[in-house]
Each structure stands twice: as structure tokens, then as C-alpha cells.
Write an enzyme that holds these catalytic residues in place. Sequence first.
Site, mmCIF file in Angstrom:
data_model
loop_
_atom_site.group_PDB
_atom_site.id
_atom_site.type_symbol
_atom_site.label_atom_id
_atom_site.label_comp_id
_atom_site.label_asym_id
_atom_site.label_seq_id
_atom_site.Cartn_x
_atom_site.Cartn_y
_atom_site.Cartn_z
ATOM 1 N N ASP A 62 0.831 -1.204 0.000
ATOM 2 C CA ASP A 62 0.000 0.000 0.000
ATOM 3 C C ASP A 62 0.865 1.253 0.000
ATOM 4 O O ASP A 62 0.557 2.239 -0.675
ATOM 5 C CB ASP A 62 -0.901 0.014 1.237
ATOM 6 N N GLU B 89 3.918 1.697 -1.161
ATOM 7 C CA GLU B 89 4.525 1.915 -2.480
ATOM 8 C C GLU B 89 3.491 2.481 -3.451
ATOM 9 O O GLU B 89 3.787 3.392 -4.239
ATOM 10 C CB GLU B 89 5.087 0.603 -3.019
ATOM 11 N N ASP C 236 0.747 4.190 -2.740
ATOM 12 C CA ASP C 236 0.417 5.571 -2.382
ATOM 13 C C ASP C 236 1.531 6.528 -2.800
ATOM 14 O O ASP C 236 1.264 7.652 -3.236
ATOM 15 C CB ASP C 236 0.172 5.682 -0.880
ATOM 16 N N LEU D 144 -9.728 7.018 -0.603
ATOM 17 C CA LEU D 144 -9.435 7.987 0.445
ATOM 18 C C LEU D 144 -7.978 8.397 0.406
ATOM 19 O O LEU D 144 -7.100 7.582 0.095
ATOM 20 C CB LEU D 144 -9.738 7.390 1.829
ATOM 21 N N LYS E 157 -10.627 0.935 9.662
ATOM 22 C CA LYS E 157 -10.637 0.748 8.210
ATOM 23 C C LYS E 157 -10.569 -0.757 7.942
ATOM 24 O O LYS E 157 -9.510 -1.369 8.051
ATOM 25 C CB LYS E 157 -9.463 1.471 7.562
ATOM 26 N N LYS F 84 -13.564 11.194 9.347
ATOM 27 C CA LYS F 84 -14.462 11.918 8.448
ATOM 28 C C LYS F 84 -15.053 13.117 9.177
ATOM 29 O O LYS F 84 -15.345 13.040 10.379
ATOM 30 C CB LYS F 84 -15.613 11.021 7.971
ATOM 31 N N CYS G 100 10.972 -9.148 -20.312
ATOM 32 C CA CYS G 100 11.098 -10.140 -21.376
ATOM 33 C C CYS G 100 10.548 -9.555 -22.672
ATOM 34 O O CYS G 100 9.464 -8.969 -22.691
ATOM 35 C CB CYS G 100 10.320 -11.400 -20.998
#
Length: 735
Positions: free
Chosen positions: A42, A44, A46, A92, A127, A301, A456
Site C-alpha cells: 500500500d 509503495e 500511495d 481515500l 478501516k 471523516k 522479457c
Amino acid sequence: MSTKPVEDLSPDEAEAELARLAEAIAAADIAYHQNDAPEITDAEYDAMRRRNDAIEEAFPHLIRPDSPGNAVGAPPVEGFAKVRHQVPMLSLAKAYTEQDVLDFLERGRRFFERDKDLELAFTAEPKIDGLSASLRYENGVFVQGATRGDGSVGEDITANLRTIKDIPHKLKGSGWPRTIEIRGEVYMTYAEFQALKARSAASGGQHYVNPRNTAAGSLRQKDPSITASRNLRFFAYAWGATSEDPAPTQFEAVHKFAEWGFPISPLMARAKTVDELIGHYKKIEEQRSSLGYDIDGVVYKVDQLELQRRWGYVTGEPRWAIAHKFPAEQATTVVRRIDIQVGRTGTLAPIARLEPVTVGGVVVENATLHNEDYIAGIDSNGLPIRGDVPIDIRIGDTVVIQRAGDVIPQIVRVVLEKRTADAVPYEFPHTCPVCGSPATRDLNEKTGKEDSRRRCTGELICPAQAIERLRHFVSRGAMDIEGLGAENMDLFFNAGLVKTAADIFTLRDRRPEVQKALAERREQQARQREVLSGKTRKNVRSVEDRNYEGLDKLFAAIDARREPELDRFIFALGIRHIGETTAAALARTFSTVEELIRVGKETAAAADPKSVFPSIDGIGGTVIEALVDFFGNQRNDDVLDALLAQVRPKPYVVAVSANSVVAGKTVVFTGTLEKMSRSEAKAMAERLGAKVAGSVSAKTDILVAGPGAGSKLKTAEALGVEVISEDEWFARVGQ
């Protein structure tokens, strides 16, 4: 991904990096959202999205038609009916530090600074790490359910969602809107995941990796009884289209869901200060291991719905919400060997095989090594990424690993003091370990830098790439062969019936073998259902007795695509860097497949390919290099010749509507289009004689802006470009 500051990038460097990022992010979206098998962490992912946004903001004229900023998730998979979300299902923004959370609150206070007496309140809730779903209720009755898909269009999985006990078929209580889409997360508990693994192992079934991917795969089953056997769960936390707000605040609305019969998170809370939010975050983090299901952070939120509407959205994300991710967990282990896997685009992906170690309650045996530069300990600029000097990774090394984003583990540090005297640097292969074709790193001639990934070049003949390329070949945007979704393509490929695209068009001649493969699959599925349900079938028919009348429909669908449009055919070939827009540009330029092949081969044979290939608006060195790799490989030519013996692509002809008011004008589409897809919009504009561009410039005549329009809208307003809505576009062109 380059570490060079965005402000120091030249336009050529920015263009090349945007191309690499668009490809990498699209591949990651498909791996996570469509295939339920993420290939990067996640964090990487983001980081790539943030880098892409920063470059687009600095170079708005270079924004690509396939910009990641225009996409959320991935296109719906084949095999399910499509559902267009009336209100997009957005992603989000992410926070990784307490400072990120403080910045989020400060942005809110600055936005509402004129409301002197306003006291901002927020909700905080776990979450859930599962699969997002949207449930439509009409007069309190569940009528349709869909996945998020690409945010605008999802898959209709109503039948499967009906099997989940947490989802009421009819709402309880009263006071619910006439129509409302309840949104939430479908997930699998740890206990159910372990039980499923045990049952599958006992029946010789598949190996399941983690609860999130298993839940997603279970929800996409063609047979609802399989979904029912997985005991999936559901938490409600949001809503989409509705005839009226459920309540004035987020907190009250979610608790209304509980009154109507939905499970909601018991850990949802209200807060007003950053200290209260962080305090609740730490409370949830402490309870994380005892919850019995996966969570990967806490979502904040703005509580008041009216303030949510006022603060609004940026492209693909609400401004009024943010996901505070948990830090990665770490452990120490040993690298036993390094294997090379070949990905769907031909990327040679190194994998570290580790001494098994437990990280965050999960036994880890593999870790991604990304690319050969990562193994060598350097970034794209040759700078060290682990420590002050380049530290490479060797077989036998003791390493510290982490599950960043709780997905694919990665190595963060080498314990040099434990390195053995006989450990030698790893030599990355320069040929494909599967097909033996050369594996090359693209070179940007203007910057002089190589791509970090080796690929390749045996695109059409490499077995490792073949199945993904076959799926692409028959997909909706390419040849669009109905009945050949991922499931059937996998079956025919594994049965040896389809190894290249040409084989698809000879399936009718091998009807008995096709029928047998389908029958054996159904038999295997039935046996697995027996084991999972404990029920034994009666009156079982033999494989040979089964009749598959649907085969005639499949064969007819294949025959209907023997004369494809040229742009679809070019796109279907799956040549790297050639998407639908570029394929259309090539089709318009060369008109016939024979001319494209002739020029492609001449270009591949030339000492200076760019001097041979014609100048085409929107096509640069990256695409030319891809064409050189493709047409310069004799084995690709052989496969292409076999395919053209079966199909005859139509010459490309642009049918322009007479007396069109937009003929000759340059049009750009941005934001979420609600009445047509982006490809439909492009096709319509071109039929009317307009030129469709991917970015806004002084040459742009019209910008058609839908909800969520971002940097393109700002650029258009600054340049004085005419901006119209989607409805105004239809009125303008008289459709």
C-alpha cells in the site's frame, strides 16, 4: 520511481516518468481490485500516486489520457453485468504520521475559517480490509448490489451478496429513505479463513493467501452457493445515492444503519481535536490483534454532512475524509534463495524465498525484491536506499522484513554483521527464465537513464505472459469476444487448447476437446462443493453425457470478431505502452494492418528508429521503442502471421458527421462522466470530426468537465478555454 525533485525535472523526464507511473499504477490497480492479488505494498502504491499527482500539477500540459488521476480502482472483471454507480465510490487520501492527521485538520479549519463559531467534529472508525460493496434498497427492499470496480462502474454481484447473513433482504424499523445505497465492506474473519484453508487442503483444493483476497474472490464466484459456504461478513459505514440524507451527521447516519438491521463497527467514535483522534487511533491499534478480522488503519471523516458537501472533493477523493494507516510490522529472517517470476507485462520480478517467520500473526516465507536495482541497494539515480552506502541483498543474508500495508512483505534492512564470508552478489538474469527471450531495460535516450525493471521481449510467445495477454486480447476494449472471460480463458489455456490468440479462432474445429474441458471443470467444482457442504450428489452424469449448448453461442461470438476494427486489433495485441488512444492514432496513421507491420519492421531494423518512424501527434520515443521491441522479435512475427491467417482487420476509416458544430475543434474530457464512458465520449467526438486530446493547452477549444474535475479544469480556466458540462456537450452536438 525517481527520487529527483519534481521541480528539477525537465519536460522530457516528466513525460517519461508519467508514462512509467501510469503503467505501474494501472497494473497495481488490476492486481489489487480485479485479480485480488496485490503485487506491491500500500505504501509503495500511495507513493506512486503522490508522485504522479505532483508531476501532473507541475506539468499540466503533459497529463496523459490514461492518467491515474482519472481512475479509481480497476475496470470491472468480465463475466458479471456492469452497474454504473449514481454516486462514484471514491478512494481515500492516506495519512501515515500524526503530522499528516494534524495537517488534515488544519486544512479543514482553514477552509471553514470564515465560520468563526464553527466547531468541527469528526468520526473515527476502523478501516476494514475487505472488498467494498454498494447495496441498493428501494422502499426498504434489497434490489441490487455491486462492487466498487473502477469507482464509476462495478460488477453486479446481487445474488452473491444475498447469501451474506449480515445483509438484510428488507430493512428493519422505519424512517429509511425511499431509495438508498448502503455502502460498506465485505470481509472474512480469521476463524473462517483458517477453516476454509483446512477444508480446501483436505479436498486438494487451492491455496488461500489471506482473508482479504479470499473474501474478494469468494464474492466474485459465479455460483452463489460457493459464496454462501464462505460465511462472509459485512460492516456498513457509508451511503451513495439516496432520496434523502439518513441523518444530519455521519455518526447519526451510521447508527441509523444499525437500526435498519446492518452491523456497524462498535469502535466508531466522535472526536473534535487531533489528540482525541490520535487517542482513538491508538486504542483501536491496541485492540487490532483481538478483533478477529483484518483492519489496516482508522478512517476520519468530517461529521456534519453539510460541511462534507461544502468542503467537497478532489479528483478521486473526498477532501473531508482521510485514512490513517497503521505502521508496518517487522521481523528478522534469512534469505534462502532468489527466484524470478515473469509478470503479465513481461517484468522480471525477483522474489526472496525466506526462512519462515511470523509477522503480525501471519507466517511469511516470501518477500518482494522489486527489481535488480533494489537488490543492488540503489535507486534510479544510483543513490543508496538502505543506509549511507549501497547495501545489496545476497542469498544467505539475514534481513529485517516488514508487511507494509499488511500485504506483500518487503526487505527493509540487511544485517551486515551476520553476512557469511561466502555470500556473493546476486547476478540478475538478462534472459527470460521462462521462454529464453532477451530481457532488457528500456533506455530513455534524452535522460540517459534505464528503467529499473527488466522485461522479457518475447511478448507473444512467453508462456508466463501468455495467459494475461490472452485475457487482454479478448477483453471488452480489445476484441470483445463474449463468453471468453478470465475463467474460460484460464481453462482453455491450462487445458492446452489456447496458447496463442490464433488458437481462439480454431476452437470450433476442436469442439469435443472444448466440451470435455468444460465438463471436467464443472465436475471438479461439484466435487469441491460436496466437500465444503458435506452433501453428496445423486444421479451424477458422466463427463461424456454432458451437453453444452452454449458452445454454439461462444463459437458464433468468436466468428463475429474475425474482421475487427483496426484500432481494436492493434490494442488487442497488448504491445507495451500502446493503449486505446495510441492504438487509434496508429490506426488513423497507417490505415491498414499491412502498412503498420511494414513500417514497424522497417523501424525495428533501422539504426536510428526515430528517423524512420513517421511523426505522429501524441506518440514519442517510448512507444517507438516498444514497437521496435515487438516487431524486432521474429517469434512475435510468427505468432502475428498465424493470427492474421484467422482474422482480417478492417481498414481504419473515420466517419465524420457532416455539418458538425465541433468538427475541427480540440476537445478534452475530464472528471466523472455520468452518461457515457470515457471511450464512448472519445468515439463520439471523433465521429463528429473533433480531435480528442488528453491534456489542456492553449490549443484546446472545449473542456467537457464532469464531477471531480481537477487540474485540467484549473488549467482551462487559467487559459480561458471554454468549459461546459456533459449535458451541455450533448446539447451542443444535438444528441
